[in-house]
Design an enzyme around this catalytic site. Structure first.
Site, PDB file in Angstrom:
ATOM      1  N   CYS A   2       0.860  -1.180   0.000  1.00 11.26           N
ATOM      2  CA  CYS A   2       0.000   0.000   0.000  1.00 11.26           C
ATOM      3  C   CYS A   2       0.903   1.239   0.000  1.00 11.26           C
ATOM      4  CB  CYS A   2      -0.851   0.037   1.267  1.00 11.26           C
ATOM      5  SG  CYS A   2      -1.789  -1.464   1.531  1.00 11.26           S
ATOM      6  N   ARG A  27       1.340   1.792  -5.889  1.00 12.83           N
ATOM      7  CA  ARG A  27       1.546   0.853  -4.793  1.00 12.83           C
ATOM      8  C   ARG A  27       0.260   0.142  -4.387  1.00 12.83           C
ATOM      9  NH1 ARG A  27       6.314   1.428  -2.283  1.00 12.83           N
ATOM     10  NH2 ARG A  27       5.490   0.352  -0.463  1.00 12.83           N
ATOM     11  N   TRP A  78      -3.986  -1.667  -1.250  1.00  9.29           N
ATOM     12  CA  TRP A  78      -4.039  -2.877  -2.061  1.00  9.29           C
ATOM     13  C   TRP A  78      -4.426  -3.980  -1.094  1.00  9.29           C
ATOM     14  CZ3 TRP A  78      -0.642  -7.340  -2.961  1.00  9.29           C
ATOM     15  CH2 TRP A  78      -0.928  -8.020  -4.153  1.00  9.29           C
ATOM     16  N   ASN A 104       1.166   0.084   6.164  1.00  7.01           N
ATOM     17  CA  ASN A 104       1.506  -0.750   5.019  1.00  7.01           C
ATOM     18  C   ASN A 104       2.262  -1.951   5.552  1.00  7.01           C
ATOM     19  OD1 ASN A 104       2.331  -1.762   2.507  1.00  7.01           O
ATOM     20  ND2 ASN A 104       4.161  -0.476   2.480  1.00  7.01           N
ATOM     21  N   GLY A 105       1.752  -3.155   5.282  1.00  7.56           N
ATOM     22  CA  GLY A 105       2.417  -4.361   5.775  1.00  7.56           C
ATOM     23  C   GLY A 105       1.385  -5.360   6.239  1.00  7.56           C
ATOM     24  N   GLU A 469      10.019 -12.409 -21.222  1.00  3.85           N
ATOM     25  CA  GLU A 469       9.690 -11.080 -20.719  1.00  3.85           C
ATOM     26  C   GLU A 469       8.578 -10.449 -21.565  1.00  3.85           C
ATOM     27  OE1 GLU A 469       9.935  -9.413 -18.220  1.00  3.85           O
ATOM     28  OE2 GLU A 469       9.700  -7.328 -18.803  1.00  3.85           O
ATOM     29  N   LYS A 473       4.910  -9.053 -20.277  1.00  7.07           N
ATOM     30  CA  LYS A 473       4.394  -7.690 -20.523  1.00  7.07           C
ATOM     31  C   LYS A 473       3.001  -7.752 -21.136  1.00  7.07           C
ATOM     32  CE  LYS A 473       6.490  -6.174 -18.503  1.00  7.07           C
ATOM     33  NZ  LYS A 473       7.636  -6.255 -17.690  1.00  7.07           N
ATOM     34  N   GLU A 476       0.312  -9.038 -18.545  1.00  3.57           N
ATOM     35  CA  GLU A 476      -0.041  -8.251 -17.361  1.00  3.57           C
ATOM     36  C   GLU A 476      -0.756  -6.950 -17.679  1.00  3.57           C
ATOM     37  OE1 GLU A 476       4.438  -6.815 -16.227  1.00  3.57           O
ATOM     38  OE2 GLU A 476       2.939  -6.664 -14.669  1.00  3.57           O
ATOM     39  N   HIS A 492       7.064 -29.206 -28.324  1.00  3.35           N
ATOM     40  CA  HIS A 492       6.931 -30.335 -27.397  1.00  3.35           C
ATOM     41  C   HIS A 492       5.614 -30.271 -26.642  1.00  3.35           C
ATOM     42  CE1 HIS A 492      10.917 -31.924 -28.144  1.00  3.35           C
ATOM     43  NE2 HIS A 492      11.411 -30.703 -28.002  1.00  3.35           N
ATOM     44  N   LYS A 585       2.915  -2.444  -7.456  1.00  2.68           N
ATOM     45  CA  LYS A 585       4.280  -2.264  -7.955  1.00  2.68           C
ATOM     46  C   LYS A 585       5.294  -3.156  -7.268  1.00  2.68           C
ATOM     47  CE  LYS A 585       7.439  -0.322 -10.489  1.00  2.68           C
ATOM     48  NZ  LYS A 585       7.525  -0.910 -11.835  1.00  2.68           N
TER      49      LYS A 585
HETATM   50  C1  F6R Z   1       6.439  -7.171 -14.300  1.00  2.00           C
HETATM   51  C2  F6R Z   1       6.836  -6.739 -12.994  1.00  2.00           C
HETATM   52  C3  F6R Z   1       7.060  -7.758 -11.945  1.00  2.00           C
HETATM   53  C4  F6R Z   1       8.320  -7.412 -11.144  1.00  2.00           C
HETATM   54  C5  F6R Z   1       8.483  -8.389  -9.968  1.00  2.00           C
HETATM   55  C6  F6R Z   1       9.766  -8.121  -9.217  1.00  2.00           C
HETATM   56  O1  F6R Z   1       6.316  -6.105 -15.177  1.00  2.00           O
HETATM   57  O2  F6R Z   1       6.957  -5.567 -12.749  1.00  2.00           O
HETATM   58  O3  F6R Z   1       7.165  -9.035 -12.485  1.00  2.00           O
HETATM   59  O4  F6R Z   1       9.420  -7.478 -11.991  1.00  2.00           O
HETATM   60  O5  F6R Z   1       7.394  -8.255  -9.099  1.00  2.00           O
HETATM   61  O6  F6R Z   1       9.807  -6.827  -8.729  1.00  2.00           O
HETATM   62  P1  F6R Z   1      11.157  -6.149  -8.263  1.00  2.00           P
HETATM   63  O7  F6R Z   1      12.029  -6.021  -9.462  1.00  2.00           O
HETATM   64  O8  F6R Z   1      10.754  -4.832  -7.689  1.00  2.00           O
HETATM   65  O9  F6R Z   1      11.764  -7.074  -7.255  1.00  2.00           O
END
Ligand code: F6R
Length: 590
Positions: A2, A27, A78, A104-105, A469, A473, A476, A492, A585
């Site tokens: 959060c 967040r 969140w 937050n936590g 990757e 993208k 998500e 396979h 995030k």
């Molecule tokens: C995807 C994304 C997540 C983060 C993952 C790790 O776009 O943002 O998959 O890469 O949650 O986050 P960090 O790098 O902050 O440890």
């Protein structure tokens, strides 16, 4: 996770907090709330949904009763404990309404604490509400806000960044264990927040709090150690992030802004002191067993780096998902080395992995974007991405910065640091042209693909992690199911899903194009629609995006068209790419 912002200063608490919350929405964004100290009581407003739409006038009409509002707290949520409702949104108040708290936590012992407070009527289903209730409980005996706050913190188990205000005091109290909290200072104004963008407009003078610290903002700022109540002198640091980096500017979304910024962010990633790089490389050379560890996108950067370490440095590295790391515990010794890769430096699975490693005496090097983050503080050495604030929930510019630094380390390991720097910089210099040449084509492609249910991406060698990757993208932000495979793997099993028109993105490097194009031919003969990305066009491609060849630096460029495609797919499908559903995030839950 959060977002928290608290303010003490002038009669502008509402505007500072509202703006701060808007900058922290990455967040968490399912509900929000603001509480300000007023007279005769704390005034409070909450809402479900996105605070982005809420105006200062609306908040003022709820909170401003003609009295100056100089102290306040705000929260963007969140949900973890308790559904997304107004009752569960923070700030939470004590039963007697005297104190208000944002958190937050996760308070792990909240049920136990609730049982202790059995005479108090709780209003929400959250773990957080035990904090103000416990505070009220301790205030009854202590008769002092700050002493009661300390007693309260001492009873909490789990992770918290917490800020509290009291109707009868002019103090703002805060404390943290495990969740981030940073203080901003500007003459006689103070800010307490989960992250710097919340107050960057007002000040770049910050104080990072460590776990087990708490403090008060009364006439001045005081910080103490929770274990012994000793006062601590902390340095004020200047952050070099600027406001433009933390704002969308002319762009409709942070995602597209951050994609567009990548020439500069990669360039900044390269601005590492040689002495720091060489220290890290030395540690790598000495280590017996190197583990590259991360989650999600950061893990994909580790996968990409494993090819670089093999091809360039001829060095063996293990790549492990942070959430699986503890299963490798038996291989760790005090001669092992962990390279922990993370944008936020707060991801719970990664922090846990670091704890496992540290317990075995493993040295920790972190690659991290957020300067005061938990991970950075836990590391023996750290290299900063310098990507600037990455506000969009999905990671784009930070990924290419991670790729750049890891590639640089591989070149450094082979004693070819300068050659690596030149190659990466020349690739970075191509980003803008690559985008300009392909933007309209990619927008058209997104229009064409927007109603597909499935999409596949394949690549070999260095292009394989790009496929992983790219798929992440697309998934998500557009919610289209996408999967990335090594070129040899789709056949396979998953090839059974290829139907007439199923889009398959093939990523080819000069070294792998022959094999990947033969995979493409096989897919096309089953009806697949082939989108080729690489430096050479092939007749099997139904759609082609040219990416110039920069050899080992190809992943830096190859991912850019897919980031753009993901973005425009999201836009075409009316999804907000900055705030994908069910995501925040940094992932601070296990
Ligand atoms: C995807 C994304 C997540 C983060 C993952 C790790 O776009 O943002 O998959 O890469 O949650 O986050 P960090 O790098 O902050 O440890």
């Amino acid at each position: 996770m959060c977002g928290i912002i608290a303010y003490k200063g002038k009669d502008k608490a509402i505007s500072v907090i509202l703006e701060g919350l808007k900058n922290l929405e990455y967040r968490g964004y399912d509900s929000w709330g603001i509480a300000c100290k007023s007279n005769p009581s704390i005034v409070l407003t909450k809402g479900v949904g996105n605070i982005g739409e809420v105006t200062e006038e609306e908040i003022k009409s709820e909170l401003y009763k003609g009295k100056p509002l100089t102290i306040g707290i705000g929260h963007t949520r969140w949900a973890t404990h308790g559904g997304v409702t107004k009752e569960n949104a923070h700030p939470h108040q004590s039963e007697n309404h005297r104190v208000a708290v944002v958190h937050n936590g996760i308070i792990e012992n909240f049920e136990e604490l609730k049982a202790k407070l059995k005479n108090i009527k709780f209003k929400s289903e959250t773990d957080t509400e035990v904090i103000p209730q416990l505070l009220q409980y301790h205030m009854e005996s202590r008769k002092d806000f700050e002493k009661a706050f300390v007693d309260t913190l001492k009873e909490l188990q789990g992770n918290y960044a917490v800020v509290a205000i009291d109707q009868q005091s002019d103090k703002v109290l805060f404390g943290k264990v495990g969740s981030p909290l940073v203080i901003g200072k500007k003459e006689d104004e103070y800010f307490v927040a989960s992250d710097i963008p919340a107050f960057l407009k007002h000040t770049n003078q910050v104080i990072y709090l460590e776990d087990g610290e708490y403090g008060s903002i009364g006439d001045s700022l005081k910080i103490y150690k929770l274990s012994n109540n000793q006062i601590i002198n902390k340095d004020v640091q200047t952050v070099d992030w600027n406001l433009e980096q933390a704002q969308k500017g002319e762009y409709p979304h942070f995602m597209i802004k951050e994609i567009m910024e990548q020439r500069d962010s990669i360039t900044r990633a390269l601005e590492q002191k040689n002495s720091n790089l060489l220290k890290v490389i030395e540690m790598m050379k000495k280590a017996k067993g190197i583990f590259l560890v991360g989650c999600g996108t950061s893990f994909h950067a580790c996968v990409s780096a494993s090819y670089n370490f093999s091809h360039i440095a001829k060095a063996h590295v293990n790549i492990v998902l942070a959430s699986e790391f503890r299963n490798y515990e038996e291989f760790l010794t005090d001669e092992s080395l962990m390279i922990a890769v993370s944008q936020s430096g707060e991801t719970a699975d990664l922090i846990d992995a670091v704890k496992v490693a540290k317990a075995k005496g493993v040295k920790i090097i972190s690659l991290v974007n957020v300067m005061g983050s938990t991970l950075k503080r836990m590391s023996d050495e750290s290299l900063l991405m310098n990507a600037g604030p990455e506000i969009c929930v999905c990671s784009t510019k930070n990924y290419t910065s991670q790729l750049a630094i890891l590639l640089l380390l591989a070149y450094g390991f082979a004693d070819r640091l300068e050659e690596g720097k030149e190659l990466i910089q020349s690739a970075a210099n191509k980003v803008e042209e690559l985008i300009k040449n392909n933007l309209d084509k990619i927008k058209d492609l997104a229009k064409k693909l927007k109603d597909n249910k499935n999409m596949f991406l394949i690549g070999r060698d260095l292009a394989y992690p790009s496929a992983l990757e790219g798929a992440l993208k697309i998934k998500e932000v557009s919610y289209i199911h996408a999967e990335g495979f090594a070129g040899g793997e789709l056949k396979h099993g998953t090839i059974a899903l290829i139907e007439e028109g199923t889009p398959v993105i093939t990523l080819a490097t000069p070294e792998t194009e022959q094999l990947i194009n033969s995979n493409a031919i096989e897919i096309k003969s089953r009806g697949g629609y082939i989108i080729g990305i690489g430096s050479k066009k092939h007749e099997v491609y139904d759609f082609y995006i040219e990416v110039p060849n920069f050899k080992q630096a190809n992943p830096l460029l190859m991912i850019v068209p897919i980031q753009l495609l993901a973005y425009y797919l999201a836009v075409e499908r009316n999804c907000n790419p900055d705030k994908p559903r069910n995501l925040a995030k940094s992932v601070t839950v296990r």
